[in-house]
Design a protein around this motif. Structure first.
Motif: not given
Length: 310
Positions: A73-95
């Motif tokens: 497996f190779t990538v040329s730059a950082e990359v992200a994706r959500v694999f599975s969603e949660g059902d708890g509290d929502t993450v906000s900036e600054g938390q």
């Protein structure tokens, strides 16, 4: 200073390997080196996105997942994706979030370490603490979500799985009851936003650790094996400033055991919400060796606001 992808990945690997993390730029942490080569400025290509989209995880939430992907497996730059969603509290900036992390080599799938069964990692959700790709993938997700993240690292490409365990709001400053300090200590003055400054003393520094509570918080007591979230400023004994999280606009989250001995000895037993003045002699700081802008043999002064622990 904004934390780059290389720094994030290096710190993750150091934690997974059970090593101390940090740098030698004059902060409170013990020093460790890394040869991370992820490029924060590179932009993921369509091929990078497709490569990560083909990676899957198996295993129940709360347990260490197994990665399934075509090797190498190779990538040329950082990359992200959500694999599975949660059902708890929502993450906000600054938390402040805690994450279980596991990583594997893209070349052959070998494990690079895991926090499952040990201490989760903690991060402040902002652009100072996390690279943008990781930040964007976290904000708006719910506790329980699993995020896949990949980046080039040295001669390999590594894949991380991050599972969000908790998310909490944190204050920016100490909150509690003011404490009158002992005589003969540097005077601490707070700006309107809580940022501290000191009036240095023209005297010889103490030879023993001083841990003076300035504000007594009502939260839980800090223990030696916890991750702490703090705002802090540091000075040499003559009043020369060398480091401050207030200047970056982001608190520091780190395992207490990663920090210099003076922090460990001075903060264990202090309570969340407290502000503590630490005066640290050289033998509990950096000793006789220069450390970035800190000369060898320096007595250090810190004012630390304890914002959270996990």
């Amino acid at each position: 200073m904004r934390r780059t992808a290389a720094t994030l990945l290096a710190l993750s690997l150091l934690v997974l390997a059970g090593c101390s993390s940090g740098d030698s730029s004059g902060d409170a942490s013990a020093s460790a080196s890394s040869s991370a080569s992820a490029t924060a400025d590179a932009t993921a290509t369509a091929e990078d996105v497709a490569a990560l989209a083909a990676v899957t995880l198996t295993g129940d939430a709360g347990t260490e997942p197994t990665f399934e992907f075509d090797q190498p497996f190779t990538v040329s730059a950082e990359v992200a994706r959500v694999f599975s969603e949660g059902d708890g509290d929502t993450v906000s900036e600054g938390q402040y979030v805690t994450l279980n992390v596991t990583a594997v080599s893209g070349t052959d799938g070998t494990s690079q370490g895991t926090t499952y069964g040990s201490t989760p990692q903690g991060y402040v959700v902002d652009s100072t603490s996390l690279p943008d790709v990781m930040l964007d993938s976290l904000i708006g997700q719910q506790v329980g979500a699993r995020i896949l993240y990949a980046a080039p690292y040295d001669d390999d490409s590594l894949i991380w799985a991050f599972e969000i365990l908790s998310a909490q709001d944190i204050p920016s400053r100490a909150e509690g009851t003011a404490v009158t300090p002992a005589d003969g200590l540097p005077t601490v003055t707070l700006a309107d936003d809580g940022a501290p400054s000191i009036e240095a003393l023209d005297t010889d520094p103490p030879t023993e650790l001083v841990a003076q509570t300035l504000i007594q918080g009502a939260g839980e007591a800090v223990t030696a094996d916890e991750t702490i979230v703090v705002n802090y400023s540091g000075w040499l004994w003559d009043g020369t400033s060398f480091d401050s999280s207030w200047d970056t606009g982001s608190p520091m989250a780190t395992e207490l055991s990663n920090l210099i001995e003076g922090w460990q000895d001075g903060l264990v037993g202090q309570t969340v919400g407290s502000q503590v003045l630490l005066i640290i002699p050289p033998d509990l700081g950096y000793g006789d060796d220069d450390n970035g802008s800190i000369p060898g043999g320096s007595t250090l002064i810190f004012v630390v606001d304890i914002l959270a622990v996990s």
